[in-house]
Design a protein around this motif. Structure first.
Motif, short mmCIF file in Angstrom:
data_model
loop_
_atom_site.label_atom_id
_atom_site.label_comp_id
_atom_site.label_asym_id
_atom_site.label_seq_id
_atom_site.Cartn_x
_atom_site.Cartn_y
_atom_site.Cartn_z
N SER A 1 4.59 -78.66 57.41
CA SER A 1 3.87 -78.70 56.14
C SER A 1 3.81 -80.10 55.56
CB SER A 1 4.52 -77.76 55.12
OG SER A 1 3.88 -77.90 53.86
N ALA A 2 2.60 -80.63 55.41
CA ALA A 2 2.42 -81.94 54.77
C ALA A 2 2.45 -81.82 53.25
CB ALA A 2 1.10 -82.56 55.22
N ARG A 3 2.64 -80.60 52.72
CA ARG A 3 2.89 -80.45 51.27
C ARG A 3 4.31 -80.86 50.93
NH1 ARG A 3 1.64 -74.84 48.79
NH2 ARG A 3 1.73 -76.10 46.90
N TYR A 4 5.23 -80.57 51.86
CA TYR A 4 6.64 -80.84 51.61
C TYR A 4 7.13 -82.12 52.27
CZ TYR A 4 6.36 -75.85 50.49
OH TYR A 4 6.00 -74.64 49.96
N SER A 5 6.53 -82.44 53.41
CA SER A 5 7.03 -83.56 54.21
C SER A 5 5.94 -84.60 54.42
CB SER A 5 7.52 -83.05 55.58
OG SER A 5 8.50 -82.05 55.42
N ILE A 6 6.35 -85.78 54.84
CA ILE A 6 5.43 -86.88 55.09
C ILE A 6 5.13 -86.93 56.58
CG2 ILE A 6 5.09 -89.37 54.96
CD1 ILE A 6 7.03 -89.38 52.56
N LEU A 7 3.85 -86.89 56.92
CA LEU A 7 3.46 -86.96 58.32
C LEU A 7 3.76 -88.34 58.90
CD1 LEU A 7 0.06 -85.04 58.15
CD2 LEU A 7 2.13 -84.28 59.34
N ASP A 8 4.07 -88.38 60.20
CA ASP A 8 4.36 -89.64 60.86
C ASP A 8 3.07 -90.44 61.10
OD1 ASP A 8 7.08 -89.08 61.02
OD2 ASP A 8 6.84 -88.01 62.92
N ARG A 9 3.23 -91.74 61.28
CA ARG A 9 2.10 -92.61 61.61
C ARG A 9 1.84 -92.50 63.12
NH1 ARG A 9 -0.21 -97.58 59.36
NH2 ARG A 9 1.33 -97.54 57.67
N GLU A 10 1.32 -91.37 63.53
CA GLU A 10 1.01 -91.13 64.93
C GLU A 10 -0.37 -90.50 65.04
OE1 GLU A 10 5.22 -90.51 67.25
OE2 GLU A 10 4.40 -88.78 66.19
N PHE A 11 -1.22 -91.11 65.85
CA PHE A 11 -2.60 -90.67 65.99
C PHE A 11 -2.95 -90.57 67.47
CE2 PHE A 11 -2.04 -93.48 62.37
CZ PHE A 11 -2.40 -92.68 61.32
N TYR A 12 -3.80 -89.61 67.78
CA TYR A 12 -4.31 -89.53 69.14
C TYR A 12 -5.43 -90.54 69.32
CZ TYR A 12 -7.07 -88.02 73.13
OH TYR A 12 -7.77 -88.00 74.29
N ILE A 13 -5.24 -91.47 70.23
CA ILE A 13 -6.28 -92.43 70.62
C ILE A 13 -6.58 -92.18 72.09
CG2 ILE A 13 -6.97 -94.84 70.79
CD1 ILE A 13 -6.48 -93.91 67.91
N PRO A 14 -7.77 -91.73 72.43
CA PRO A 14 -8.06 -91.37 73.82
C PRO A 14 -7.99 -92.57 74.75
CG PRO A 14 -10.07 -91.36 72.50
CD PRO A 14 -8.94 -91.52 71.54
N ALA A 15 -7.62 -92.31 75.98
CA ALA A 15 -7.68 -93.34 77.02
C ALA A 15 -9.15 -93.71 77.25
CB ALA A 15 -7.05 -92.82 78.31
#
Length: 303
Positions: free
Chosen positions: A122-136
Motif C-alpha cells: 500500500s502506497a497509502r501507508y508506505s513509500i514506494l522505492d525508486r525502482e522503475f522498469y526500463i526495458p532492454a
C-alpha cells in the motif's frame, strides 16, 4: 532484481527453518520455497506457501467415483484424463501463494484474472522505492501494423536511445517530485495517498497472490502464450517452471493439452476431415472468414 539486505536475511531465515508435517509435500517445490526468482530488471517471483500435490488431484477425483472405483488407475493417467476432458474441481484442490514484485502496468493486466486472493503493498501507508522498469533495448519496439494490442520490430539507433532516455528521465523526475511532495522538511508534506498519483506506471509494486491450480493454469495458458505481452509473459514463464516442480504430472498434462494444443471450431474440424478425405480445401470453400482461415493454416500447416 533488487532485494534489500533485510529481505535477503529474511529469506535465509525462512529457508533455514524446517518442521515435521503429516500433510502432502512436494519435494520439488520444497526446494523453491521462499527463494526469489528474478524477473525483468527489478522484479521477482517467490513461493511463500502451497497446499497439495499431484496425489491430491487424484484423491479429489477418485472420491467422486465411489469406493473402489478407478482406484487402480495410475495417477499420471488419471490426471491426463482429467485435463483432456476439461475437469476443473480436482485441480482446485491444490493452492499456491506467491510473493511477486512487478511493475504497476503489469499488475493492472494481471489483476484482470479475478480468481485469486490478492494483497498489494500500500502506497497509502508506505513509500514506494525508486525502482522503475526500463526495458532492454531489444524490447523497445514500434506499434505492430497488424495487431492493435501488440508490438512490431524493435526501434533502432537514435530513436531507441531517445525513447529509453525519456523513460529514464521521466521516471526519475516523477520520483523526485514524489519525494518533494511528501517531504516534511520545512513543510507539512502532501499525504502519501495523494502523492502516489504522480508516479509512473513503470514503478514497481509488490503483492501476495494466492490461487488454486485450476485458475493458475488458466492464467498461464493466456499469459505464457507467445502472443502475450513480453513483460507479463516472463512472469508466467517463471511460474511455469515453478509449477512443473510442484505438480509434474499435472504440468505435463497442461503442456500437452493446453499450452501446446490448439482449439478448432466446428467449421475447422470439417475442413480437416475434408482434407483427410483428399479434398482440396481453400478459404473460398471452407466457410471460414479470411482471418479464421489464416489462423487455421497456422495450426494445420505451421505457416
Amino acid at each position: 532484481m533488487s532485494l534489500s539486505t533485510e529481505q535477503l536475511a529474511e529469506i535465509e531465515e525462512q529457508r533455514g527453518q524446517t518442521a515435521p508435517t503429516r500433510r502432502a509435500v512436494s519435494e520439488g517445490l520444497e526446494e523453491r520455497l521462499f527463494t526469489a526468482h528474478p524477473v525483468l530488471d527489478h522484479g521477482f517471483v517467490r513461493v511463500i506457501d502451497y497446499m497439495g500435490d499431484d496425489a491430491a488431484i487424484c484423491q479429489a477425483a477418485r472420491v467422486s467415483y465411489g469406493k473402489g472405483t478407478k482406484s487402480v488407475q495410475n495417477d499420471e493417467g488419471l490426471i491426463r484424463y482429467l485435463m483432456r476432458h476439461w475437469h476443473s474441481t480436482p485441480f482446485e484442490m491444490c493452492e499456491i501463494k506467491l510473493h511477486v514484485k512487478l511493475p504497476v502496468f503489469v499488475a493492472r493486466q494481471w489483476i484482470r484474472h479475478r480468481t485469486a486472493n490478492v494483497n498489494e503493498y500500500s502506497a497509502r501507508y508506505s513509500i514506494l522505492d525508486r525502482e522503475f522498469y526500463i526495458p532492454a533495448p531489444e524490447h523497445v519496439a514500434a506499434q505492430s501494423e497488424i495487431n492493435n494490442q501488440g508490438r512490431g520490430d524493435a526501434l533502432q539507433g537514435e530513436e531507441a536511445a531517445r525513447v529509453l532516455d525519456m523513460l529514464k528521465s521521466d521516471s526519475m523526475r516523477c520520483y523526485d517530485n514524489y519525494e518533494a511532495m511528501i517531504s516534511q522538511d520545512g513543510q507539512q508534506g502532501l499525504a502519501r495517498e495523494l502523492a502516489r498519483m504522480n508516479l509512473p506506471a513503470n514503478v514497481y509494486t509488490q503483492w501476495y497472490w494466492k490461487v488454486d491450480l485450476h485458475n493458475l493454469f488458466h492464467f498461464l495458458r493466456l499469459r505464457a502464450d507467445a502472443h502475450a505481452q513480453y513483460e507479463i509473459r516472463v512472469y508466467a514463464e517463471t511460474m511455469c517452471n515453478i509449477v512443473a516442480d510442484w505438480v509434474p504430472f499435472a504440468y505435463k498434462a497442461f503442456e500437452d493439452y493446453r499450452l501446446g494444443a490448439a482449439s478448432l471450431s466446428a467449421q475447422m474440424v470439417n475442413c480437416v476431415q475434408r482434407m483427410l478425405r483428399g479434398e482440396e480445401v481453400s478459404q473460398e470453400n471452407s466457410g471460414l472468414s479470411a482471418r479464421e482461415w489464416r489462423e487455421f493454416e497456422t495450426i494445420v500447416r505451421g505457416n
